[in-house]
Motif scaffolding. Structure first.
Motif, PDB file in Angstrom:
ATOM      1  N   VAL A  92      18.546  60.619   5.753  1.00  0.00           N
ATOM      2  CA  VAL A  92      17.469  59.664   5.517  1.00  0.00           C
ATOM      3  C   VAL A  92      16.149  60.347   5.880  1.00  0.00           C
ATOM      4  O   VAL A  92      16.085  61.120   6.847  1.00  0.00           O
ATOM      5  CB  VAL A  92      17.660  58.382   6.351  1.00  0.00           C
ATOM      6  CG1 VAL A  92      16.487  57.428   6.148  1.00  0.00           C
ATOM      7  CG2 VAL A  92      18.967  57.698   5.993  1.00  0.00           C
ATOM      8  N   SER A  93      15.098  60.079   5.130  1.00  0.00           N
ATOM      9  CA  SER A  93      13.778  60.619   5.456  1.00  0.00           C
ATOM     10  C   SER A  93      13.175  59.820   6.600  1.00  0.00           C
ATOM     11  O   SER A  93      13.162  58.587   6.566  1.00  0.00           O
ATOM     12  CB  SER A  93      12.859  60.564   4.232  1.00  0.00           C
ATOM     13  OG  SER A  93      13.331  61.409   3.216  1.00  0.00           O
ATOM     14  N   LYS A  94      12.678  60.524   7.619  1.00  0.00           N
ATOM     15  CA  LYS A  94      12.094  59.882   8.798  1.00  0.00           C
ATOM     16  C   LYS A  94      10.673  60.397   8.984  1.00  0.00           C
ATOM     17  O   LYS A  94      10.428  61.591   8.902  1.00  0.00           O
ATOM     18  CB  LYS A  94      12.931  60.178  10.051  1.00  0.00           C
ATOM     19  CG  LYS A  94      12.402  59.521  11.320  1.00  0.00           C
ATOM     20  CD  LYS A  94      13.309  59.851  12.506  1.00  0.00           C
ATOM     21  CE  LYS A  94      12.813  59.178  13.783  1.00  0.00           C
ATOM     22  NZ  LYS A  94      11.485  59.690  14.181  1.00  0.00           N
ATOM     23  N   TRP A 132       6.956  63.171   6.365  1.00  0.00           N
ATOM     24  CA  TRP A 132       8.355  62.758   6.180  1.00  0.00           C
ATOM     25  C   TRP A 132       9.264  63.984   6.226  1.00  0.00           C
ATOM     26  O   TRP A 132       9.012  64.974   5.555  1.00  0.00           O
ATOM     27  CB  TRP A 132       8.535  62.050   4.834  1.00  0.00           C
ATOM     28  CG  TRP A 132       7.815  60.742   4.736  1.00  0.00           C
ATOM     29  CD1 TRP A 132       6.593  60.521   4.174  1.00  0.00           C
ATOM     30  CD2 TRP A 132       8.270  59.476   5.207  1.00  0.00           C
ATOM     31  NE1 TRP A 132       6.253  59.199   4.270  1.00  0.00           N
ATOM     32  CE2 TRP A 132       7.276  58.523   4.899  1.00  0.00           C
ATOM     33  CE3 TRP A 132       9.409  59.040   5.865  1.00  0.00           C
ATOM     34  CZ2 TRP A 132       7.390  57.185   5.227  1.00  0.00           C
ATOM     35  CZ3 TRP A 132       9.537  57.699   6.193  1.00  0.00           C
ATOM     36  CH2 TRP A 132       8.542  56.781   5.877  1.00  0.00           C
ATOM     37  N   GLN A 133      10.318  63.874   7.035  1.00  0.00           N
ATOM     38  CA  GLN A 133      11.292  64.952   7.149  1.00  0.00           C
ATOM     39  C   GLN A 133      12.690  64.365   7.016  1.00  0.00           C
ATOM     40  O   GLN A 133      12.971  63.271   7.520  1.00  0.00           O
ATOM     41  CB  GLN A 133      11.173  65.668   8.510  1.00  0.00           C
ATOM     42  CG  GLN A 133       9.833  66.367   8.721  1.00  0.00           C
ATOM     43  CD  GLN A 133       9.673  67.590   7.841  1.00  0.00           C
ATOM     44  OE1 GLN A 133      10.652  68.238   7.495  1.00  0.00           O
ATOM     45  NE2 GLN A 133       8.434  67.893   7.474  1.00  0.00           N
ATOM     46  N   ASN A 134      13.584  65.102   6.350  1.00  0.00           N
ATOM     47  CA  ASN A 134      14.975  64.656   6.225  1.00  0.00           C
ATOM     48  C   ASN A 134      15.685  64.796   7.562  1.00  0.00           C
ATOM     49  O   ASN A 134      15.612  65.838   8.208  1.00  0.00           O
ATOM     50  CB  ASN A 134      15.717  65.461   5.158  1.00  0.00           C
ATOM     51  CG  ASN A 134      15.281  65.085   3.751  1.00  0.00           C
ATOM     52  OD1 ASN A 134      14.769  64.000   3.528  1.00  0.00           O
ATOM     53  ND2 ASN A 134      15.465  65.983   2.806  1.00  0.00           N
ATOM     54  N   ARG A 135      16.343  63.751   7.977  1.00  0.00           N
ATOM     55  CA  ARG A 135      17.114  63.740   9.221  1.00  0.00           C
ATOM     56  C   ARG A 135      18.496  63.155   8.934  1.00  0.00           C
ATOM     57  O   ARG A 135      18.649  62.260   8.108  1.00  0.00           O
ATOM     58  CB  ARG A 135      16.416  62.905  10.303  1.00  0.00           C
ATOM     59  CG  ARG A 135      15.076  63.496  10.754  1.00  0.00           C
ATOM     60  CD  ARG A 135      15.285  64.780  11.526  1.00  0.00           C
ATOM     61  NE  ARG A 135      14.044  65.358  12.006  1.00  0.00           N
ATOM     62  CZ  ARG A 135      13.427  66.366  11.440  1.00  0.00           C
ATOM     63  NH1 ARG A 135      13.942  66.921  10.341  1.00  0.00           N
ATOM     64  NH2 ARG A 135      12.303  66.837  11.947  1.00  0.00           N
ATOM     65  N   TYR A 136      19.491  63.675   9.655  1.00  0.00           N
ATOM     66  CA  TYR A 136      20.863  63.203   9.497  1.00  0.00           C
ATOM     67  C   TYR A 136      21.093  62.036  10.457  1.00  0.00           C
ATOM     68  O   TYR A 136      21.031  62.197  11.675  1.00  0.00           O
ATOM     69  CB  TYR A 136      21.857  64.326   9.774  1.00  0.00           C
ATOM     70  CG  TYR A 136      23.293  63.966   9.434  1.00  0.00           C
ATOM     71  CD1 TYR A 136      23.712  63.896   8.109  1.00  0.00           C
ATOM     72  CD2 TYR A 136      24.216  63.688  10.434  1.00  0.00           C
ATOM     73  CE1 TYR A 136      25.017  63.565   7.783  1.00  0.00           C
ATOM     74  CE2 TYR A 136      25.524  63.353  10.119  1.00  0.00           C
ATOM     75  CZ  TYR A 136      25.914  63.295   8.793  1.00  0.00           C
ATOM     76  OH  TYR A 136      27.192  62.963   8.486  1.00  0.00           O
TER      77      TYR A 136
END
Length: 629
Positions: free
Chosen positions: A36-38, A46-50
């Motif tokens: 999910v982008s956080k 915005w950065q992708n995070r698991y």
């Protein structure tokens, strides 16, 4: 229509009520994982995070491969508020007190999937899921409904009705047992009378017992025994033997008296519970009224605050500059809520900061060009540099096995040790790492570690770097500004860095082809005073590398990179300053230090793979340079 469960009758109305559950209560909470982008901050956006949603907790990692190293953050969804965005259909926010996670999925369906899963976990954590109830009278086990039934309007009243039902069942059981013991008592009296009639003839004892048992039934036209009729071929109490009669017949328990006592006790309990229900209903009404009054007070205070802020804004100076800092709604984009004036002020402030940095860089360049080059031995810091370099070389040569060092990370040839140490509540654990790699020389390793030309290629934590002073060709004074990692404060480091080759006659060189060292130590400089704008790091770092020709080339053949083996010893004592928790710092060290050393050594091997082998002679391009990451 009613259903009977072990003597307890339940109506269709009760059954239907139990099936009318919240839509999330009809299924188990989903354990959800995915990318999910956080929203991180204004620098990285915005950065992708698991993300992992499990057991009422939502955690996030940088990526799926880092789940074994611990999460970067977590939030309990029990009291969190999930708010879908009003405009962006793929975005939702999770709020818990003053902590807000801004999240965005790839599709609207994924967003609904995450929101539904979070709501399921909230209900599970709050105990709102219903479980089946059952009453087992044979096993004396009572399993009632879950706590959710108490949250209904009829909760306690239903429980009072259940208790009343159980009391009636117990009373009926006591009456049955009382009749059983009364029958035993009457039969025992007949046995005694018949024994007296038989005048002690033992042969007739069993017949006497049978006659007494039959006499209790008074069956039709059966023959008479002791003025009562019985049928020899029909026994209404086959389970009553002579032993039971002798045991219980002489004294019959007064279950009627016990039943009366039980009725009185349960009646008192029911009366008390009814009173509790009334008191709770009264308290509930009182709390509702109090809550309404508090809500009114809060509303009035919010209105007053709104008017006060509007009034203060009107009276503010027209040239006052306001920089708005907030979530992703306050950045450039189709859903931005920032006004034009605030947008311009924020951009102008950033541009002014860049101009100040440019002026600072130009002043340093002019100062270094104008300053005459002096001998390094005449510099005020040189005695300290010479002494500390020799000390750190000896420190690096010390053995770590069997001492006070604790092994905390091991991967292949790399081993990392530490000693737990705190100063004024801050973690300053000394660290020592040993490693060995193939394909590079000691000089190539230390040059890339020391040279500012390539530092941004392998050190991703630096935001800016400046060479403040040049003591000599092999000694520089650095000012490094590190990237801010929220919620920690931004930090900088001011230190001198010295590189040298250890003489081949030095015992520290041992059997190595050559030995090189880089030593870093915190210092002070008039061009970079500690003004409190950033938290300044205090550090002592030593990086020792030794080249070994292993295996040696065949006679007459040149040395290739396949023959190069570098043994590395990295030592550091870092005081991060500030007020970061000790447990957090140690967890970060445990995760980041092994990654740093492995990443750096592999970078040097890849960088030098296609270059000529350099045992010495590598230089940097420009000492008077300002670098920005």
């Amino acid at each position: 229509m009613t259903e009977d469960f072990g003597g307890v009758t339940m109506s269709d109305e009760d059954s239907e009520e139990d099936t009318q559950l919240h839509p999330y209560q009809c299924r188990q909470p989903t354990e959800l994982q995915g990318t999910v982008s956080k929203w991180t901050n204004y620098i990285h956006g915005w950065q992708n995070r698991y993300m992992v949603l499990k057991e009422g907790t939502m955690s996030y990692y940088k990526n799926q491969d880092e789940t074994a190293f611990g999460c970067r953050g977590s939030i309990s969804v029990q009291r969190a508020h999930v708010k879908p965005h009003e405009i962006d259909e793929c975005r939702f926010d999770i709020c818990l007190n003053d902590c807000v996670w801004y999240l965005r999925t790839g599709t609207e369906e994924e967003k609904h999937q995450w929101v539904d899963a979070i709501e399921q976990h909230k209900l599970e954590t709050n105990g709102l899921r219903r479980h089946g109830s059952a009453v087992s009278l044979t096993s004396n086990t009572l399993s009632t409904t879950s706590g959710s039934s108490f949250k209904r309007s009829k909760g306690l009243k239903e429980k009072l009705a259940e208790i009343d039902t159980y009391r009636d069942i117990l009373i009926r059981q006591m009456e049955t047992l009382q009749s059983y013991f009364d029958a035993c008592a009457e039969t025992y009296k007949d046995i005694k009378n018949n024994e007296a009639t038989c005048n002690g003839h033992e042969g007739d004892q069993e017949g006497v017992v049978e006659a007494a048992l039959m006499a209790e039934c008074s069956v039709g036209d059966s023959p008479k025994v002791g003025n009562r009729r019985f049928s020899p071929d029909r026994s209404p109490h086959p389970h009553i033997t002579r032993e039971i009669l002798e045991k219980h017949g002489s004294y019959a328990l007064d279950f009627r008296g016990e039943a009366l006592t039980f009725k009185a006790t349960t009646a008192g309990i029911l009366t008390t519970l009814s009173h509790c229900v009334e008191v709770m209903n009264q308290r509930e009404e009182s709390f509702k009224r109090r809550l309404e009054r508090e809500a009114e007070k809060r509303k009035r205070l919010e209105e007053k605050l709104k008017h006060a802020l509007a009034h203060s804004t009107q009276e503010a100076q027209p040239n006052r500059r306001v920089v708005v800092m907030g979530g992703p709604d306050y950045e450039e984009g189709p859903h931005s809520v920032i006004g034009e004036d605030e947008f311009f002020d924020a951009v102008e402030s950033a541009l002014d900061k860049m101009d100040e940095e440019e002026e600072f860089r130009e002043r340093l360049r002019q100062k270094q060009l104008a300053a005459p080059q002096k001998s390094a031995t005449t510099h005020p810091l040189w005695p300290q540099i010479e002494k500390l370099t020799i000390e750190q070389l000896g420190y690096a040569q010390q053995d770590v096995e069997g001492g006070v060092w604790q092994l905390f990370a091991e991967e292949g040839e790399m081993k990392m040790y530490r000693r737990e140490l705190e100063e004024d509540g801050l973690v300053v654990d000394p660290l020592k790492a040993v490693h060995q790699v193939r394909g590079a020389t000691a000089h190539e390793m230390v040059h890339h570690f020391w040279s500012p030309d390539v530092r941004f290629e392998w050190d991703t934590s630096i935001e800016q770097m400046t060479v403040l002073d040049r003591i000599s060709a092999d000694t520089l004074i650095f000012l490094q500004l590190h990237k801010r990692v929220w919620p920690t404060a931004q930090r900088d480091a001011l230190f001198w860095s010295h590189i040298r080759e250890i003489s081949s006659s030095d015992p520290a060189n041992g059997k190595a082809h050559d030995t090189w060292i880089v030593c870093n130590q915190s210092a002070e400089h008039p061009d970079a005073p500690n003004d409190g704008k950033y938290v300044r790091i205090d550090l002592t770092v030593c990086f020792v590398c030794q080249t070994f020709i292993d295996p040696p080339p065949a006679e007459g053949q040149p040395i290739t990179r396949d023959n190069l083996l570098v043994k590395i010893t990295y030592c550091s004592v870092v005081n991060p300053g500030g007020w970061a928790p000790a447990s957090v710092l140690r967890a970060v060290y445990k995760r980041e230090y092994p990654k740093f050393l492995k990443r750096f050594t592999q970078y040097v091997v890849d960088k030098c793979a296609d270059q000529p082998i350099a045992f010495s002679g590598l230089k940097i391009k420009d000492h008077s340079k300002h670098w920005r990451g």
